[in-house]
Write a protein that holds these residues in place. Structure first.
Motif, PDB file in Angstrom:
ATOM      1  N   GLY A   1       0.831  -1.197   0.000  1.00  0.00           N
ATOM      2  CA  GLY A   1       0.000   0.000   0.000  1.00  0.00           C
ATOM      3  C   GLY A   1       0.864   1.245   0.000  1.00  0.00           C
ATOM      4  O   GLY A   1       1.579   1.495  -0.972  1.00  0.00           O
ATOM      5  N   PRO A   2       0.840   2.028   1.084  1.00  0.00           N
ATOM      6  CA  PRO A   2       1.709   3.213   1.135  1.00  0.00           C
ATOM      7  C   PRO A   2       3.174   2.799   1.016  1.00  0.00           C
ATOM      8  O   PRO A   2       3.547   1.695   1.411  1.00  0.00           O
ATOM      9  CB  PRO A   2       1.423   3.801   2.521  1.00  0.00           C
ATOM     10  CG  PRO A   2       0.117   3.219   2.945  1.00  0.00           C
ATOM     11  CD  PRO A   2       0.022   1.878   2.296  1.00  0.00           C
TER      12      PRO A   2
ATOM     13  N   PHE B   1      -3.859   9.883   8.072  1.00  0.00           N
ATOM     14  CA  PHE B   1      -4.203   9.291   6.780  1.00  0.00           C
ATOM     15  C   PHE B   1      -5.179   8.110   6.864  1.00  0.00           C
ATOM     16  O   PHE B   1      -5.782   7.739   5.866  1.00  0.00           O
ATOM     17  CB  PHE B   1      -2.922   8.837   6.067  1.00  0.00           C
ATOM     18  CG  PHE B   1      -1.913   9.936   5.901  1.00  0.00           C
ATOM     19  CD1 PHE B   1      -2.160  10.986   5.018  1.00  0.00           C
ATOM     20  CD2 PHE B   1      -0.732   9.956   6.630  1.00  0.00           C
ATOM     21  CE1 PHE B   1      -1.244  12.020   4.871  1.00  0.00           C
ATOM     22  CE2 PHE B   1       0.194  10.984   6.492  1.00  0.00           C
ATOM     23  CZ  PHE B   1      -0.062  12.017   5.608  1.00  0.00           C
ATOM     24  N   GLY B   2      -5.291   7.528   8.044  1.00  0.00           N
ATOM     25  CA  GLY B   2      -6.117   6.328   8.194  1.00  0.00           C
ATOM     26  C   GLY B   2      -7.570   6.590   7.841  1.00  0.00           C
ATOM     27  O   GLY B   2      -8.110   7.658   8.129  1.00  0.00           O
ATOM     28  N   GLY B   3      -8.179   5.630   7.197  1.00  0.00           N
ATOM     29  CA  GLY B   3      -9.579   5.786   6.804  1.00  0.00           C
ATOM     30  C   GLY B   3      -9.751   6.496   5.485  1.00  0.00           C
ATOM     31  O   GLY B   3     -10.876   6.653   5.008  1.00  0.00           O
ATOM     32  N   ALA B   4      -8.633   6.933   4.884  1.00  0.00           N
ATOM     33  CA  ALA B   4      -8.746   7.661   3.621  1.00  0.00           C
ATOM     34  C   ALA B   4      -7.853   7.082   2.528  1.00  0.00           C
ATOM     35  O   ALA B   4      -7.931   7.510   1.382  1.00  0.00           O
ATOM     36  CB  ALA B   4      -8.414   9.140   3.832  1.00  0.00           C
ATOM     37  N   VAL B   5      -7.020   6.111   2.898  1.00  0.00           N
ATOM     38  CA  VAL B   5      -6.190   5.421   1.901  1.00  0.00           C
ATOM     39  C   VAL B   5      -6.300   3.916   2.160  1.00  0.00           C
ATOM     40  O   VAL B   5      -6.583   3.493   3.279  1.00  0.00           O
ATOM     41  CB  VAL B   5      -4.693   5.849   1.971  1.00  0.00           C
ATOM     42  CG1 VAL B   5      -4.539   7.310   1.577  1.00  0.00           C
ATOM     43  CG2 VAL B   5      -4.103   5.586   3.348  1.00  0.00           C
ATOM     44  N   PRO B   6      -6.091   3.095   1.134  1.00  0.00           N
ATOM     45  CA  PRO B   6      -6.180   1.651   1.366  1.00  0.00           C
ATOM     46  C   PRO B   6      -5.052   1.152   2.260  1.00  0.00           C
ATOM     47  O   PRO B   6      -3.930   1.648   2.190  1.00  0.00           O
ATOM     48  CB  PRO B   6      -6.086   1.051  -0.042  1.00  0.00           C
ATOM     49  CG  PRO B   6      -5.552   2.124  -0.920  1.00  0.00           C
ATOM     50  CD  PRO B   6      -5.859   3.444  -0.279  1.00  0.00           C
ATOM     51  N   ASN B   7      -5.409   0.191   3.102  1.00  0.00           N
ATOM     52  CA  ASN B   7      -4.495  -0.375   4.100  1.00  0.00           C
ATOM     53  C   ASN B   7      -4.206  -1.820   3.691  1.00  0.00           C
ATOM     54  O   ASN B   7      -5.118  -2.652   3.641  1.00  0.00           O
ATOM     55  CB  ASN B   7      -5.205  -0.307   5.457  1.00  0.00           C
ATOM     56  CG  ASN B   7      -4.449  -0.984   6.584  1.00  0.00           C
ATOM     57  OD1 ASN B   7      -3.677  -1.917   6.358  1.00  0.00           O
ATOM     58  ND2 ASN B   7      -4.670  -0.524   7.799  1.00  0.00           N
TER      59      ASN B   7
ATOM     60  N   VAL C   1      -0.888   3.156   9.445  1.00  0.00           N
ATOM     61  CA  VAL C   1      -1.377   2.377   8.315  1.00  0.00           C
ATOM     62  C   VAL C   1      -0.129   1.717   7.747  1.00  0.00           C
ATOM     63  O   VAL C   1       0.782   2.415   7.278  1.00  0.00           O
ATOM     64  CB  VAL C   1      -2.034   3.263   7.238  1.00  0.00           C
ATOM     65  CG1 VAL C   1      -2.450   2.417   6.032  1.00  0.00           C
ATOM     66  CG2 VAL C   1      -3.212   4.015   7.814  1.00  0.00           C
TER      67      VAL C   1
ATOM     68  N   GLY D   1      -4.671   1.225  -5.559  1.00  0.00           N
ATOM     69  CA  GLY D   1      -3.767   1.694  -4.517  1.00  0.00           C
ATOM     70  C   GLY D   1      -3.104   0.567  -3.759  1.00  0.00           C
ATOM     71  O   GLY D   1      -2.242   0.814  -2.922  1.00  0.00           O
TER      72      GLY D   1
END
Lengths: 486, 486
Positions: A235-236, A245-251, A345, A381
């Motif tokens: 992911g990131p 960033f949590g809750g707004a990008v895929p984990n 994340v 992502g």
């Protein structure tokens, strides 16, 4: 086997087309075995004293000595050919004894002469490489897995000859006894590929398995296949702050979990599209036969170190472990795994999955189904890679296969009991033989769950071992008589 | 601050009930600041030279020196009380300057005097503890986080006095500047509990945050709360063979994955029953204000080191990270994670989860909801334990709160621009102050995302720093005038 074990004249019930008898009488076989039992056990003990631990590089010479010892015994037994076959690792033994009958089926017996490591301090009550018999049980590393079960074929074929008056077996008999099974058979596929012509056969008899129990003799009719893989999810580019960033990008840890969770539906059926395509379903008759086995689920759970049974709805535990394909999470990892919490994340996660396969499933098709399923489920992502470690095909012999029927009859005569059926939930090199040689795989083993394979105080029960000899003595004649291959 | 900064006579627009002026004129404030700017920056530089790294035990004396230096400056600024408050770790500084007006509100400014570690070799272009000004930017560890933002209050209150002709602030002004924020504030709850009476206030002003950007000044109106936990799952008492048992007993790695996957529904909403109960939803007006911010999602994704946005359906990225509660998998682990494959059903697995909370959510209720949810989802044969590491409550000040309106007006005068609103997605000790003191938390910060908090080459922009001074100078009069507390 020694020269003194060469067959004396014996009763035979029915001459074959060359004038030989092939069907053995129970009494003639037992009489021969009784005479030669002590020599047989002395010889087996000599073999068990060789610590042929394939996993231990310092035992390489012992593994070779074990192969050479076996080849010598097979020659002494009467096999016209007994060879050491080299591999990139430990040597195998190949022996061949033609029937002389051009229409006789050809059978390849598979086993192994290497053993698991063992040391007195692991909890053995006796020296693992100094065989001891106590209360009818022979204790030694390899007693059951697999030297004892290989060795019963030597006295078995002698008893077959003695009871039929033959000078050669009623089938074309081949033995392939490998030296690296306990190390994962790394060179076995290459070995059988190289020697495929000499190994050609109509059936493979694997003598490296067991029975349900001492009181319930069984024949195994199949093994599940296996393919396993690792799925890496990215992911990131680095671990990032879960507050920012949590809750707004895929984990990727969440996605690994969602993939693993999506392996099964609410009925615990594997939910990968196409996974069950073309599988050979259990017949009603097989399900009934499984259900007749004296299965004690609480006891089985103790063996499984588990606290409940759980699996595919609509199937019993035995069906689930023997005859149903499964998907298992062998490992999962991602993000922070140390003490306490860390609000990130994570940048990556990993999933290790294995799939047990049953007859009808194509390993390549299953692998592709897994690839397609994973790719379709992961969001933008999340980059992923799938690596399959390997594939072992399932094998299954139908209950009405004539060669399987011969095994059942031979065991039935040896045990004097109804022979029931099991399957093996695990996966093994037997399937390689099936694939390379194009022959069905049958299983003939007399070991029982309490024999302690890979554990301290491994043993074989002597009365079962002798029933193995008897079964082998009856089998070749029965096969020759009842199974005419093209 | 030095004695030379004591207030000269200045214009005041309106006398308060004691005959003091409270509202400051922009020009008077700017004039005062311009005169004292260089002294102020020299003093700040002196403080920045003290390497008050709370995480480094060898810097403990420097952290104490930093506290003592600040207490001395606050006394010099005019605070009648400036004390060192001991903790079980590094000392905090408390200062108090009563207004003299019995009806004046009481405001507590929160910040910290400790800094993150920094070393030239980490990538600093200059010595992190030898402040350097380049192109209007002051580079030093702590320039923005948080010494610069604490220190602007010293010149701010002087400018307030100078511009109003007062000898005491228009509000009862308290400062609490802790010394362990960069080490997780381990002793902060105990500290504020112990001194709750002396810390009593009507509002907390946190000066340890930032703005949207240099061109878009903003006020933060809330922080999310946090609770995080570990869920340990136990299945078989030891790893077991997946061929013999897989598919027939529960697998804790699978169950960990199923739990983690069940955190969110297909719309990526948190699927734990009761999770959203009683939350303070964004108003249409707040959503519009968020949407007006010049948000560049591709740029934000680069900051997030991420390759796509993903979150709760129906909400923008800013809403997701600022105003929506979330559930995040911080870590997951179970079974075999080494190289290659291992065909086991693992005996245990572990899940680390964190939950960001918004106003209206009760941390204890959320923890209970998580416990109930997990217990209800796990099958027989899987034992589990949940350990919550802690809980930080969310805080949120409504846009129409009079104290918040004062902050917005004060900033608006300093910046000469419309002030917009943000929230903070993370969670911090500010919420402890809110809880213990029962006062709303307001945020006044002038740092911008490029200031490099916790990174090499941390800096503060001098023009923004001086606007912080101006804001502080306007704020106390505005609060006293417009916010009459009971």
């Amino acid at each position: 086997m020694t020269r003194s074990m060469r067959p004396a004249a014996d009763r035979a019930r029915e001459p074959d087309r060359l004038g030989h008898m092939s069907t053995t009488s129970d009494s003639a076989v037992r009489a021969y075995i009784n005479v030669h039992r002590e020599e047989f056990l002395d010889d087996l003990a000599a073999w068990l004293r060789i610590p042929s631990v394939s996993a231990d590089p310092e035992r390489a010479a012992d593994v070779r000595r074990s192969a050479e010892w076996l080849a010598g015994r097979l020659t002494a037994t009467g096999f016209p050919t007994a060879e050491i076959w080299e591999t990139d690792g430990a040597p195998a033994v190949f022996a061949e004894w033609p029937s002389g009958d051009p229409s006789a089926p050809t059978v390849l017996v598979y086993g192994h002469h290497d053993v698991q490591p063992a040391a007195r301090e692991d909890g053995w009550h006796t020296d693992p490489f100094e065989p001891q018999t106590v209360d009818g049980k022979l204790y030694a590393r390899g007693a059951a897995d697999d030297k004892g079960q290989v060795f019963f074929h030597t006295l078995g074929v002698r008893a077959h000859l003695a009871a039929t008056g033959r000078t050669a077996p009623a089938v074309n008999l081949k033995l392939l006894i490998e030296g690296e099974e306990e190390s994962g058979s790394p060179n076995f596929p290459a070995l059988i590929g190289k020697h495929a012509t000499r190994l050609a056969c109509d059936a493979v008899i694997v003598s490296d398995t067991g029975m349900w129990s001492k009181d319930t003799p069984t024949v195994c009719t199949g093994m599940r296949g296996l393919t396993d893989c690792q799925i890496d999810l990215y992911g990131p580019d680095q671990d990032i702050h879960s507050g920012s960033f949590g809750g707004a990008v895929p984990n990727p840890a969440t996605e690994a979990a969602r993939l693993a969770a999506a392996l099964h539906d609410e009925d615990r059926r594997v939910a990968i599209p196409g996974f069950y395509d073309d599988i050979v379903e259990l017949t009603d008759s097989e399900r009934e036969l499984f259900a007749e086995l004296p299965f004690d689920e609480p006891e089985w759970l103790r063996t499984a170190h588990s606290h409940a049974a759980l699996g595919e709805t609509g199937h019993s535990t035995l069906e689930r472990i023997w005859a149903r394909p499964t998907a298992e999470v062998n490992g999962i990892g991602g993000g922070y795994q140390g003490p306490g919490g860390k609000t990130i994340v994570p940048s990556a996660a990993q999933l290790k999955l294995s799939f047990r396969l049953v007859a009808g499933q194509d390993t390549a098709a299953v692998q592709q189904a897994v690839r397609d399923w994973a790719a379709a489920r992961l969001p933008d992502g999340i980059r992923h890679e799938i690596t399959f470690w390997g594939a072992t095909r399932p094998c299954l012999t139908p209950l009405d296969h004539p060669a399987l029927q011969s095994v059942v009859r031979a065991m039935g005569r040896a045990f004097g009991q109804k022979i029931r059926f099991t399957r093996e939930g695990g996966s093994g090199p037997a399937a390689d033989l099936q694939d390379v040689l194009g022959a069905p795989v049958l299983f003939l083993g007399i070991s029982i769950p309490s024999d302690g394979w890979h554990a301290p105080n491994e043993k074989v029960e002597l009365d079962l071992l002798m029933k193995g000899v008897e079964t082998a003595a009856h089998l070749w004649g029965d096969l020759a008589e009842n199974w005419r291959v093209a």
